[in-house]
Motif scaffolding. Structure first.
Motif, PDB file in Angstrom:
ATOM      1  N   VAL A  97       0.931  -1.162   0.161  1.00  0.00           N
ATOM      2  CA  VAL A  97       0.121   0.146   0.474  1.00  0.00           C
ATOM      3  C   VAL A  97       0.981   1.101   0.278  1.00  0.00           C
ATOM      4  O   VAL A  97       1.313   1.573   0.455  1.00  0.00           O
ATOM      5  CB  VAL A  97      -0.718  -0.122   1.341  1.00  0.00           C
ATOM      6  N   VAL A  98       0.622   2.206  -1.076  1.00  0.00           N
ATOM      7  CA  VAL A  98       1.656   3.267  -1.146  1.00  0.00           C
ATOM      8  C   VAL A  98       0.761   3.969  -2.175  1.00  0.00           C
ATOM      9  O   VAL A  98      -0.578   4.130  -2.419  1.00  0.00           O
ATOM     10  CB  VAL A  98       2.336   3.275  -1.920  1.00  0.00           C
ATOM     11  N   GLU A  99       0.874   5.426  -1.764  1.00  0.00           N
ATOM     12  CA  GLU A  99       0.767   6.216  -2.681  1.00  0.00           C
ATOM     13  C   GLU A  99       2.134   6.879  -3.122  1.00  0.00           C
ATOM     14  O   GLU A  99       3.103   7.407  -2.883  1.00  0.00           O
ATOM     15  CB  GLU A  99      -0.450   8.234  -1.633  1.00  0.00           C
ATOM     16  N   ASN A 100       1.638   7.117  -4.566  1.00  0.00           N
ATOM     17  CA  ASN A 100       2.405   7.661  -5.078  1.00  0.00           C
ATOM     18  C   ASN A 100       2.254   9.346  -4.975  1.00  0.00           C
ATOM     19  O   ASN A 100       2.078  10.091  -6.613  1.00  0.00           O
ATOM     20  CB  ASN A 100       2.479   7.030  -6.847  1.00  0.00           C
ATOM     21  N   ALA A 101       3.146  10.354  -4.909  1.00  0.00           N
ATOM     22  CA  ALA A 101       3.144  11.685  -4.747  1.00  0.00           C
ATOM     23  C   ALA A 101       4.448  12.018  -4.501  1.00  0.00           C
ATOM     24  O   ALA A 101       5.279  11.425  -4.926  1.00  0.00           O
ATOM     25  CB  ALA A 101       2.304  11.738  -3.195  1.00  0.00           C
ATOM     26  N   ILE A 102       4.293  13.119  -5.173  1.00  0.00           N
ATOM     27  CA  ILE A 102       5.769  14.033  -5.531  1.00  0.00           C
ATOM     28  C   ILE A 102       6.008  15.151  -3.947  1.00  0.00           C
ATOM     29  O   ILE A 102       5.307  15.512  -3.048  1.00  0.00           O
ATOM     30  CB  ILE A 102       5.520  15.147  -6.822  1.00  0.00           C
ATOM     31  N   SER A 103       7.014  15.248  -3.643  1.00  0.00           N
ATOM     32  CA  SER A 103       8.154  15.489  -2.399  1.00  0.00           C
ATOM     33  C   SER A 103       9.404  15.523  -2.951  1.00  0.00           C
ATOM     34  O   SER A 103      10.104  14.564  -3.544  1.00  0.00           O
ATOM     35  CB  SER A 103       7.062  15.029  -1.008  1.00  0.00           C
ATOM     36  N   ALA A 104       9.853  16.113  -2.034  1.00  0.00           N
ATOM     37  CA  ALA A 104      11.673  16.013  -2.289  1.00  0.00           C
ATOM     38  C   ALA A 104      11.683  15.008  -1.717  1.00  0.00           C
ATOM     39  O   ALA A 104      13.388  14.680  -2.850  1.00  0.00           O
ATOM     40  CB  ALA A 104      11.723  17.647  -0.716  1.00  0.00           C
ATOM     41  N   SER A 105      11.915  14.409  -1.961  1.00  0.00           N
ATOM     42  CA  SER A 105      11.712  12.070  -1.548  1.00  0.00           C
ATOM     43  C   SER A 105      11.443  11.100  -2.393  1.00  0.00           C
ATOM     44  O   SER A 105      11.362  10.540  -1.635  1.00  0.00           O
ATOM     45  CB  SER A 105      11.590  12.568  -0.164  1.00  0.00           C
ATOM     46  N   ALA A 106      11.516  11.939  -3.409  1.00  0.00           N
ATOM     47  CA  ALA A 106      10.444  11.062  -4.158  1.00  0.00           C
ATOM     48  C   ALA A 106      10.871  10.624  -4.687  1.00  0.00           C
ATOM     49  O   ALA A 106      12.197  10.434  -5.512  1.00  0.00           O
ATOM     50  CB  ALA A 106       9.421  11.841  -5.293  1.00  0.00           C
ATOM     51  N   PHE A 107      10.795   9.009  -5.766  1.00  0.00           N
ATOM     52  CA  PHE A 107      12.086   8.800  -6.450  1.00  0.00           C
ATOM     53  C   PHE A 107      12.396   9.031  -7.480  1.00  0.00           C
ATOM     54  O   PHE A 107      11.109   9.073  -8.156  1.00  0.00           O
ATOM     55  CB  PHE A 107      12.147   6.604  -6.663  1.00  0.00           C
ATOM     56  N   ARG A 108      13.104   9.219  -8.012  1.00  0.00           N
ATOM     57  CA  ARG A 108      13.767  10.036  -9.494  1.00  0.00           C
ATOM     58  C   ARG A 108      13.793   8.989 -11.114  1.00  0.00           C
ATOM     59  O   ARG A 108      14.424   8.308 -10.823  1.00  0.00           O
ATOM     60  CB  ARG A 108      14.661  11.133  -9.572  1.00  0.00           C
ATOM     61  N   PRO A 109      13.659   9.288 -12.146  1.00  0.00           N
ATOM     62  CA  PRO A 109      14.177   8.933 -13.503  1.00  0.00           C
ATOM     63  C   PRO A 109      15.380   9.010 -13.107  1.00  0.00           C
ATOM     64  O   PRO A 109      16.036   9.774 -12.757  1.00  0.00           O
ATOM     65  CB  PRO A 109      13.435   9.954 -14.770  1.00  0.00           C
ATOM     66  N   GLY A 110      15.829   7.957 -13.831  1.00  0.00           N
ATOM     67  CA  GLY A 110      17.467   7.403 -13.452  1.00  0.00           C
ATOM     68  C   GLY A 110      18.037   7.051 -12.110  1.00  0.00           C
ATOM     69  O   GLY A 110      19.206   6.378 -12.870  1.00  0.00           O
ATOM     70  N   ASP A 111      16.824   6.766 -11.187  1.00  0.00           N
ATOM     71  CA  ASP A 111      17.471   6.021 -10.259  1.00  0.00           C
ATOM     72  C   ASP A 111      17.902   5.012 -10.991  1.00  0.00           C
ATOM     73  O   ASP A 111      16.997   4.250 -11.567  1.00  0.00           O
ATOM     74  CB  ASP A 111      16.824   6.125  -9.385  1.00  0.00           C
TER      75      ASP A 111
END
Length: 449
Positions: free
Chosen positions: A268-282
Protein backbone atom coordinates in the motif's frame (compact mmCIF):
# COMPACT_ATOMS: atom_id res chain seq x y z
CA UNK A 1 -50.15 -13.67 -11.68
CA UNK A 2 -50.03 -14.16 -7.93
CA UNK A 3 -50.18 -11.16 -5.63
CA UNK A 4 -47.61 -10.78 -2.86
CA UNK A 5 -45.77 -7.90 -1.20
CA UNK A 6 -43.10 -8.12 -3.88
CA UNK A 7 -43.43 -6.69 -7.38
CA UNK A 8 -43.15 -9.30 -10.15
CA UNK A 9 -40.55 -8.92 -12.86
CA UNK A 10 -41.63 -11.25 -15.65
CA UNK A 11 -38.67 -12.38 -17.74
CA UNK A 12 -39.42 -12.86 -21.44
CA UNK A 13 -37.12 -14.28 -24.10
CA UNK A 14 -36.91 -12.55 -27.46
CA UNK A 15 -40.08 -13.48 -29.33
CA UNK A 16 -41.55 -15.23 -26.28
CA UNK A 17 -44.24 -12.76 -25.31
CA UNK A 18 -47.03 -15.19 -26.21
CA UNK A 19 -45.85 -17.59 -23.49
CA UNK A 20 -45.72 -14.94 -20.74
CA UNK A 21 -48.15 -15.31 -17.82
CA UNK A 22 -50.00 -12.03 -18.40
CA UNK A 23 -53.51 -11.01 -19.41
CA UNK A 24 -54.55 -10.40 -23.00
CA UNK A 25 -54.92 -6.69 -22.22
CA UNK A 26 -51.34 -6.59 -20.87
CA UNK A 27 -50.13 -8.44 -23.93
CA UNK A 28 -51.79 -5.80 -26.08
CA UNK A 29 -50.07 -3.11 -23.99
CA UNK A 30 -46.71 -4.78 -24.59
CA UNK A 31 -47.34 -5.03 -28.32
CA UNK A 32 -48.38 -1.38 -28.47
CA UNK A 33 -45.11 -0.42 -26.78
CA UNK A 34 -42.99 -2.53 -29.10
CA UNK A 35 -41.91 -4.96 -26.40
CA UNK A 36 -40.87 -8.36 -27.73
CA UNK A 37 -38.35 -9.50 -25.11
CA UNK A 38 -35.42 -7.37 -26.31
CA UNK A 39 -32.41 -7.88 -24.07
CA UNK A 40 -32.41 -5.41 -21.19
CA UNK A 41 -35.78 -3.85 -22.06
CA UNK A 42 -38.00 -3.10 -19.05
CA UNK A 43 -41.67 -2.24 -19.44
CA UNK A 44 -44.09 -1.35 -16.64
CA UNK A 45 -47.34 -3.36 -16.73
CA UNK A 46 -50.67 -1.83 -15.65
CA UNK A 47 -53.43 -3.81 -13.99
CA UNK A 48 -57.15 -3.38 -14.72
CA UNK A 49 -57.26 -0.24 -12.56
CA UNK A 50 -54.17 1.20 -14.32
CA UNK A 51 -52.06 0.68 -11.19
CA UNK A 52 -48.64 -0.96 -11.43
CA UNK A 53 -49.00 -4.73 -11.72
CA UNK A 54 -45.34 -5.48 -12.34
CA UNK A 55 -42.79 -5.32 -15.11
CA UNK A 56 -41.91 -7.17 -18.25
CA UNK A 57 -38.17 -7.70 -18.64
CA UNK A 58 -36.54 -8.82 -21.86
CA UNK A 59 -33.74 -11.37 -21.64
CA UNK A 60 -33.10 -11.37 -25.39
CA UNK A 61 -32.29 -14.36 -27.60
CA UNK A 62 -30.90 -17.46 -25.91
CA UNK A 63 -27.75 -17.44 -28.05
CA UNK A 64 -25.08 -15.30 -26.47
CA UNK A 65 -27.23 -14.40 -23.47
CA UNK A 66 -25.14 -13.20 -20.50
CA UNK A 67 -25.52 -15.40 -17.44
CA UNK A 68 -26.10 -12.27 -15.36
CA UNK A 69 -28.65 -10.73 -17.73
CA UNK A 70 -30.94 -9.94 -14.77
CA UNK A 71 -28.42 -7.23 -13.92
CA UNK A 72 -30.13 -5.01 -16.50
CA UNK A 73 -33.32 -5.22 -14.44
CA UNK A 74 -31.52 -4.49 -11.17
CA UNK A 75 -29.95 -1.42 -12.71
CA UNK A 76 -33.17 -0.04 -14.19
CA UNK A 77 -35.62 -0.57 -11.33
CA UNK A 78 -36.25 1.91 -8.54
CA UNK A 79 -36.10 1.08 -4.83
CA UNK A 80 -38.52 -1.65 -3.84
CA UNK A 81 -38.92 -5.38 -3.33
CA UNK A 82 -39.09 -7.58 -6.43
CA UNK A 83 -39.33 -11.21 -7.49
CA UNK A 84 -38.42 -12.84 -10.78
CA UNK A 85 -40.94 -14.83 -12.78
CA UNK A 86 -40.80 -16.43 -16.20
CA UNK A 87 -37.67 -17.39 -18.13
CA UNK A 88 -34.95 -16.06 -15.84
CA UNK A 89 -32.57 -19.00 -16.28
CA UNK A 90 -30.28 -20.32 -13.57
CA UNK A 91 -31.74 -19.00 -10.29
CA UNK A 92 -28.41 -18.41 -8.55
CA UNK A 93 -26.95 -16.53 -11.52
CA UNK A 94 -30.16 -14.54 -11.89
CA UNK A 95 -30.04 -13.44 -8.25
CA UNK A 96 -26.35 -12.54 -8.47
CA UNK A 97 -26.93 -10.58 -11.67
CA UNK A 98 -29.89 -8.65 -10.27
CA UNK A 99 -27.99 -7.70 -7.10
CA UNK A 100 -24.85 -6.64 -8.96
CA UNK A 101 -26.92 -4.54 -11.35
CA UNK A 102 -28.72 -2.95 -8.40
CA UNK A 103 -25.43 -1.89 -6.76
CA UNK A 104 -25.21 1.80 -5.89
CA UNK A 105 -22.22 3.54 -4.30
CA UNK A 106 -24.09 5.45 -1.62
CA UNK A 107 -21.39 6.49 0.86
CA UNK A 108 -21.83 10.17 0.04
CA UNK A 109 -25.56 10.15 -0.73
CA UNK A 110 -28.45 10.80 1.62
CA UNK A 111 -30.66 8.29 -0.17
CA UNK A 112 -29.42 4.71 0.22
CA UNK A 113 -32.48 2.85 -1.06
CA UNK A 114 -31.95 0.23 -3.76
CA UNK A 115 -34.07 -2.47 -5.41
CA UNK A 116 -34.02 -5.75 -3.51
CA UNK A 117 -34.77 -9.19 -4.95
CA UNK A 118 -36.51 -12.05 -3.17
CA UNK A 119 -34.36 -15.06 -4.01
CA UNK A 120 -35.80 -17.30 -6.71
CA UNK A 121 -36.67 -20.84 -5.74
CA UNK A 122 -33.64 -23.18 -5.75
CA UNK A 123 -31.12 -20.32 -5.70
CA UNK A 124 -28.02 -20.99 -3.59
CA UNK A 125 -28.47 -18.24 -1.02
CA UNK A 126 -24.96 -18.60 0.44
CA UNK A 127 -23.31 -18.44 -2.99
CA UNK A 128 -25.36 -15.40 -3.94
CA UNK A 129 -24.47 -13.63 -0.70
CA UNK A 130 -20.73 -14.32 -0.90
CA UNK A 131 -20.27 -13.33 -4.54
CA UNK A 132 -22.39 -10.20 -4.24
CA UNK A 133 -20.46 -9.19 -1.12
CA UNK A 134 -17.14 -9.92 -2.87
CA UNK A 135 -18.09 -7.53 -5.66
CA UNK A 136 -19.39 -4.92 -3.23
CA UNK A 137 -16.10 -4.94 -1.30
CA UNK A 138 -14.14 -4.28 -4.49
CA UNK A 139 -16.54 -1.66 -5.85
CA UNK A 140 -16.90 0.31 -2.62
CA UNK A 141 -13.14 0.50 -2.09
CA UNK A 142 -12.41 1.58 -5.67
CA UNK A 143 -15.17 4.19 -5.66
CA UNK A 144 -13.95 5.79 -2.42
CA UNK A 145 -11.84 8.88 -3.18
CA UNK A 146 -8.26 9.10 -1.99
CA UNK A 147 -8.99 11.75 0.65
CA UNK A 148 -10.97 9.06 2.49
CA UNK A 149 -8.82 6.09 1.43
CA UNK A 150 -5.17 6.99 1.75
CA UNK A 151 -2.64 4.43 3.02
CA UNK A 152 -3.64 4.86 6.68
CA UNK A 153 -7.37 4.52 5.99
CA UNK A 154 -6.80 1.60 3.62
CA UNK A 155 -4.87 -0.23 6.32
CA UNK A 156 -7.75 0.32 8.75
CA UNK A 157 -10.19 -1.08 6.20
CA UNK A 158 -8.00 -4.14 5.69
CA UNK A 159 -7.59 -4.66 9.44
CA UNK A 160 -11.37 -4.60 9.85
CA UNK A 161 -11.68 -7.02 6.92
CA UNK A 162 -9.19 -9.42 8.50
CA UNK A 163 -10.75 -9.24 11.97
CA UNK A 164 -14.22 -10.01 10.62
CA UNK A 165 -12.88 -13.17 8.91
CA UNK A 166 -10.49 -14.41 11.62
CA UNK A 167 -7.46 -13.77 9.44
CA UNK A 168 -4.02 -13.14 10.87
CA UNK A 169 -2.51 -9.79 9.89
CA UNK A 170 1.01 -8.40 9.87
CA UNK A 171 1.98 -4.90 8.72
CA UNK A 172 5.46 -3.59 7.90
CA UNK A 173 5.46 0.19 7.54
CA UNK A 174 7.72 3.14 6.78
CA UNK A 175 11.47 2.71 7.16
CA UNK A 176 10.91 -0.76 8.62
CA UNK A 177 10.35 -1.82 5.00
CA UNK A 178 14.04 -1.25 4.35
CA UNK A 179 15.13 -3.40 7.27
CA UNK A 180 12.67 -6.12 6.24
CA UNK A 181 13.88 -6.20 2.62
CA UNK A 182 11.24 -4.31 0.64
CA UNK A 183 13.22 -1.42 -0.85
CA UNK A 184 11.05 -0.81 -3.91
CA UNK A 185 7.81 -0.56 -1.93
CA UNK A 186 9.58 1.97 0.27
CA UNK A 187 11.00 3.96 -2.64
CA UNK A 188 7.65 4.33 -4.40
CA UNK A 189 5.75 5.42 -1.29
CA UNK A 190 8.31 7.43 0.67
CA UNK A 191 7.34 10.82 -0.82
CA UNK A 192 3.78 10.70 0.51
CA UNK A 193 2.57 12.19 3.79
CA UNK A 194 1.42 8.73 4.92
CA UNK A 195 4.11 6.05 4.87
CA UNK A 196 4.16 3.04 2.55
CA UNK A 197 3.46 -0.40 4.00
CA UNK A 198 3.14 -4.07 3.19
CA UNK A 199 0.07 -5.81 4.61
CA UNK A 200 0.24 -9.59 5.00
CA UNK A 201 -2.94 -11.60 5.72
CA UNK A 202 -3.13 -15.35 6.31
CA UNK A 203 -6.00 -17.81 6.80
CA UNK A 204 -6.45 -21.56 6.82
CA UNK A 205 -4.31 -24.55 7.74
CA UNK A 206 -0.63 -24.96 6.91
CA UNK A 207 -1.14 -28.43 5.45
CA UNK A 208 -3.59 -27.28 2.78
CA UNK A 209 -2.50 -26.13 -0.70
CA UNK A 210 -0.94 -22.68 -0.63
CA UNK A 211 -2.82 -20.03 -2.57
CA UNK A 212 -1.28 -16.55 -2.42
CA UNK A 213 -2.95 -13.41 -3.75
CA UNK A 214 -1.08 -10.15 -4.37
CA UNK A 215 -2.90 -6.89 -5.06
CA UNK A 216 -1.55 -3.54 -6.18
CA UNK A 217 -2.54 -0.97 -3.55
CA UNK A 218 -1.63 2.46 -4.92
CA UNK A 219 -4.22 4.64 -3.20
CA UNK A 220 -3.52 7.52 -5.57
CA UNK A 221 -1.09 7.85 -8.45
CA UNK A 222 0.14 11.27 -9.52
CA UNK A 223 2.65 9.55 -11.78
CA UNK A 224 5.42 10.79 -9.50
CA UNK A 225 8.00 13.14 -11.01
CA UNK A 226 6.91 11.87 -14.43
CA UNK A 227 3.63 13.50 -13.53
CA UNK A 228 0.38 12.57 -15.21
CA UNK A 229 -1.82 15.11 -16.96
CA UNK A 230 -4.85 16.32 -15.01
CA UNK A 231 -7.14 14.27 -17.24
CA UNK A 232 -5.12 11.13 -16.59
CA UNK A 233 -5.23 11.75 -12.83
CA UNK A 234 -9.03 11.93 -12.62
CA UNK A 235 -9.46 8.18 -12.16
CA UNK A 236 -6.33 7.51 -10.14
CA UNK A 237 -8.29 6.81 -6.97
CA UNK A 238 -8.86 3.45 -8.70
CA UNK A 239 -5.16 2.55 -8.77
CA UNK A 240 -5.70 0.34 -5.73
CA UNK A 241 -8.23 -1.68 -7.75
CA UNK A 242 -6.01 -4.76 -7.77
CA UNK A 243 -5.92 -4.79 -3.97
CA UNK A 244 -9.67 -4.17 -3.79
CA UNK A 245 -10.41 -7.10 -6.08
CA UNK A 246 -7.99 -9.37 -4.24
CA UNK A 247 -9.83 -8.59 -1.00
CA UNK A 248 -13.15 -9.40 -2.67
CA UNK A 249 -11.73 -12.70 -3.89
CA UNK A 250 -10.32 -13.46 -0.44
CA UNK A 251 -13.77 -12.89 1.04
CA UNK A 252 -15.31 -15.43 -1.35
CA UNK A 253 -12.60 -18.00 -0.56
CA UNK A 254 -12.96 -17.62 3.22
CA UNK A 255 -16.76 -17.48 3.11
CA UNK A 256 -16.88 -20.70 1.11
CA UNK A 257 -14.34 -22.36 3.42
CA UNK A 258 -12.20 -23.60 0.52
CA UNK A 259 -9.46 -26.06 1.48
CA UNK A 260 -6.52 -23.73 0.98
CA UNK A 261 -3.93 -21.99 3.09
CA UNK A 262 -4.64 -18.47 1.90
CA UNK A 263 -2.17 -15.62 1.99
CA UNK A 264 -2.95 -12.09 0.82
CA UNK A 265 -0.13 -9.58 0.27
CA UNK A 266 -1.01 -5.95 -0.39
CA UNK A 267 1.71 -3.31 -0.82
CA UNK A 268 0.00 0.00 0.00
CA UNK A 269 1.50 3.31 -1.16
CA UNK A 270 0.60 6.70 -2.52
CA UNK A 271 2.75 7.68 -5.48
CA UNK A 272 3.18 11.33 -4.52
CA UNK A 273 5.62 14.13 -5.29
CA UNK A 274 7.92 15.74 -2.72
CA UNK A 275 11.63 16.27 -2.14
CA UNK A 276 12.05 12.59 -1.27
CA UNK A 277 10.33 11.22 -4.38
CA UNK A 278 12.20 8.61 -6.38
CA UNK A 279 13.48 9.91 -9.71
CA UNK A 280 13.82 8.92 -13.35
CA UNK A 281 17.29 7.42 -13.74
CA UNK A 282 17.48 6.09 -10.17
CA UNK A 283 18.55 2.48 -9.75
CA UNK A 284 16.69 0.47 -7.12
CA UNK A 285 17.68 -2.90 -5.73
CA UNK A 286 14.67 -5.18 -5.31
CA UNK A 287 14.00 -7.73 -2.59
CA UNK A 288 15.07 -10.45 -5.02
CA UNK A 289 18.36 -8.67 -5.69
CA UNK A 290 17.47 -7.68 -9.25
CA UNK A 291 18.48 -4.08 -9.91
CA UNK A 292 15.93 -1.84 -11.64
CA UNK A 293 16.68 1.37 -13.51
CA UNK A 294 13.76 3.78 -13.31
CA UNK A 295 12.79 4.73 -16.84
CA UNK A 296 9.46 6.21 -15.70
CA UNK A 297 8.18 6.92 -12.20
CA UNK A 298 4.65 6.38 -13.51
CA UNK A 299 5.45 2.68 -13.94
CA UNK A 300 5.42 2.32 -10.16
CA UNK A 301 2.87 -0.46 -9.73
CA UNK A 302 5.20 -3.14 -11.07
CA UNK A 303 7.87 -2.04 -8.59
CA UNK A 304 5.77 -2.57 -5.48
CA UNK A 305 4.31 -5.78 -6.90
CA UNK A 306 7.80 -7.10 -7.60
CA UNK A 307 8.83 -6.94 -3.95
CA UNK A 308 5.55 -8.52 -2.82
CA UNK A 309 5.75 -11.27 -5.47
CA UNK A 310 9.33 -12.04 -4.44
CA UNK A 311 8.17 -12.53 -0.83
CA UNK A 312 5.24 -14.70 -1.90
CA UNK A 313 7.46 -16.80 -4.15
CA UNK A 314 9.85 -17.63 -1.34
CA UNK A 315 7.44 -20.21 0.11
CA UNK A 316 6.71 -21.89 -3.26
CA UNK A 317 2.92 -21.55 -3.28
CA UNK A 318 0.78 -23.91 -5.34
CA UNK A 319 -0.82 -20.86 -6.94
CA UNK A 320 0.45 -17.29 -6.93
CA UNK A 321 -1.96 -14.79 -8.45
CA UNK A 322 -1.69 -11.02 -8.67
CA UNK A 323 -4.18 -8.40 -9.76
CA UNK A 324 -3.24 -4.87 -10.72
CA UNK A 325 -4.53 -1.83 -12.55
CA UNK A 326 -1.18 -1.89 -14.27
CA UNK A 327 -1.11 -0.60 -17.86
CA UNK A 328 -3.06 1.58 -20.24
CA UNK A 329 -1.73 -0.71 -22.97
CA UNK A 330 -4.04 -3.47 -21.70
CA UNK A 331 -7.03 -1.23 -22.39
CA UNK A 332 -5.72 -0.37 -25.85
CA UNK A 333 -5.38 -4.07 -26.62
CA UNK A 334 -8.60 -5.46 -25.13
CA UNK A 335 -10.70 -2.53 -23.93
CA UNK A 336 -12.01 -1.84 -20.41
CA UNK A 337 -14.21 -4.96 -20.07
CA UNK A 338 -11.77 -7.75 -20.92
CA UNK A 339 -8.67 -8.00 -18.68
CA UNK A 340 -5.55 -9.63 -20.10
CA UNK A 341 -4.53 -12.85 -18.37
CA UNK A 342 -0.93 -14.02 -18.25
CA UNK A 343 0.11 -17.35 -16.77
CA UNK A 344 2.93 -19.86 -16.57
CA UNK A 345 0.28 -22.60 -16.70
CA UNK A 346 -1.71 -22.71 -19.94
CA UNK A 347 -4.16 -25.28 -18.58
CA UNK A 348 -4.97 -23.01 -15.65
CA UNK A 349 -5.34 -20.06 -18.00
CA UNK A 350 -7.86 -21.97 -20.11
CA UNK A 351 -9.80 -22.99 -17.01
CA UNK A 352 -9.94 -19.36 -15.86
CA UNK A 353 -11.27 -18.23 -19.23
CA UNK A 354 -13.96 -20.93 -19.21
CA UNK A 355 -15.00 -20.04 -15.66
CA UNK A 356 -14.99 -16.35 -16.50
CA UNK A 357 -17.20 -16.85 -19.55
CA UNK A 358 -19.69 -18.85 -17.47
CA UNK A 359 -19.84 -16.17 -14.77
CA UNK A 360 -19.97 -13.05 -16.99
CA UNK A 361 -16.48 -12.23 -15.70
CA UNK A 362 -14.40 -12.55 -18.87
CA UNK A 363 -10.63 -12.89 -19.10
CA UNK A 364 -8.41 -13.36 -22.16
CA UNK A 365 -5.02 -15.04 -22.22
CA UNK A 366 -2.13 -13.02 -23.61
CA UNK A 367 1.36 -14.37 -24.31
CA UNK A 368 4.42 -14.08 -22.09
CA UNK A 369 6.42 -13.34 -25.25
CA UNK A 370 9.99 -13.62 -24.01
CA UNK A 371 11.65 -11.99 -27.06
CA UNK A 372 10.14 -8.73 -25.79
CA UNK A 373 12.32 -8.93 -22.67
CA UNK A 374 14.92 -6.95 -24.61
CA UNK A 375 12.56 -3.95 -24.64
CA UNK A 376 13.29 -3.54 -20.92
CA UNK A 377 17.05 -3.72 -21.17
CA UNK A 378 19.20 -1.28 -19.23
CA UNK A 379 22.82 -0.29 -19.79
CA UNK A 380 23.50 0.15 -16.08
CA UNK A 381 21.10 -2.24 -14.29
CA UNK A 382 19.54 -5.67 -14.70
CA UNK A 383 16.31 -4.26 -16.10
CA UNK A 384 14.47 -1.01 -16.81
CA UNK A 385 10.98 -0.59 -15.36
CA UNK A 386 9.60 1.00 -18.54
CA UNK A 387 9.70 -0.72 -21.91
CA UNK A 388 11.25 1.15 -24.80
CA UNK A 389 9.49 2.04 -28.04
CA UNK A 390 5.94 2.14 -26.70
CA UNK A 391 5.03 -1.33 -28.00
CA UNK A 392 3.40 -4.26 -26.15
CA UNK A 393 3.16 -2.38 -22.85
CA UNK A 394 0.97 -4.95 -21.11
CA UNK A 395 3.17 -7.83 -22.26
CA UNK A 396 6.38 -6.17 -21.14
CA UNK A 397 4.85 -5.32 -17.75
CA UNK A 398 3.92 -8.98 -17.30
CA UNK A 399 7.42 -10.04 -18.33
CA UNK A 400 8.87 -7.62 -15.78
CA UNK A 401 6.82 -9.25 -13.01
CA UNK A 402 7.70 -12.72 -14.28
CA UNK A 403 11.33 -12.09 -13.30
CA UNK A 404 10.33 -12.11 -9.64
CA UNK A 405 8.54 -15.49 -9.70
CA UNK A 406 10.67 -18.64 -9.80
CA UNK A 407 9.33 -21.14 -7.27
CA UNK A 408 5.53 -20.92 -7.48
CA UNK A 409 4.00 -23.98 -9.13
CA UNK A 410 1.71 -21.68 -11.14
CA UNK A 411 1.60 -17.91 -11.52
CA UNK A 412 -1.23 -15.79 -12.88
CA UNK A 413 -1.17 -12.06 -13.57
CA UNK A 414 -4.40 -10.13 -14.28
CA UNK A 415 -3.94 -6.63 -15.72
CA UNK A 416 -7.39 -5.33 -14.75
CA UNK A 417 -8.95 -1.92 -15.31
CA UNK A 418 -11.17 -1.91 -12.22
CA UNK A 419 -13.53 0.62 -13.75
CA UNK A 420 -16.64 0.55 -15.92
CA UNK A 421 -16.61 3.71 -18.05
CA UNK A 422 -20.15 2.85 -19.15
CA UNK A 423 -22.77 0.67 -17.52
CA UNK A 424 -22.66 -2.97 -18.61
CA UNK A 425 -24.74 -5.97 -17.62
CA UNK A 426 -24.43 -6.32 -13.81
CA UNK A 427 -21.73 -3.59 -13.79
CA UNK A 428 -22.92 -0.04 -13.11
CA UNK A 429 -20.64 2.79 -14.22
CA UNK A 430 -17.75 3.33 -11.78
CA UNK A 431 -15.40 1.15 -9.79
CA UNK A 432 -15.94 -2.51 -10.54
CA UNK A 433 -14.93 -6.06 -9.75
CA UNK A 434 -12.96 -7.98 -12.37
CA UNK A 435 -11.63 -11.50 -12.16
CA UNK A 436 -13.20 -12.39 -8.81
CA UNK A 437 -15.88 -14.79 -10.03
CA UNK A 438 -13.60 -16.33 -12.67
CA UNK A 439 -10.82 -17.13 -10.21
CA UNK A 440 -13.21 -18.19 -7.47
CA UNK A 441 -14.95 -20.56 -9.88
CA UNK A 442 -11.69 -22.38 -10.60
CA UNK A 443 -10.58 -22.45 -6.97
CA UNK A 444 -13.96 -23.82 -5.88
CA UNK A 445 -13.54 -26.69 -8.36
CA UNK A 446 -9.93 -27.43 -7.38
CA UNK A 447 -10.16 -26.95 -3.61
CA UNK A 448 -13.76 -27.64 -2.55
CA UNK A 449 -14.74 -27.19 1.09
Amino acid sequence: MSTTATIPVICVEEGGLAAADITSAQRGWADANGFSGQRGRLLALPDEQSALAGYLFGTGPAQGRPALVAGFAGAALTAGSYRLEGAHGDPTQAAIGFALGAYRFDRYRQSKATPVLSLPADADADEVARLVEAARIARDLINTPANDLGPDAFEREIRDFATARNMQIKVISGDDLLDAGFPMIHAVGRAAAEPPRLIDLTWGYDGDPKVTLVGKGVTFDTGGLDIKTSASMLLMKKDMGGAANVLGLAHAIVSAGLKVRLRVLIPVVENAISASAFRPGDVLTSRKGITVEIGNTDAEGRLILADALALADEESPDLLLDMATLTGAARVALGPDLPPLYSTDDGLARALMVAGAAADDPLWQMPLWHPYDSMMSSKIADVNNAGSGGFAGSVTAALFLRRFVANAKAWVHLDIYGWAPEARVARPQGGTDQGIRAVYGVLRQRYPA
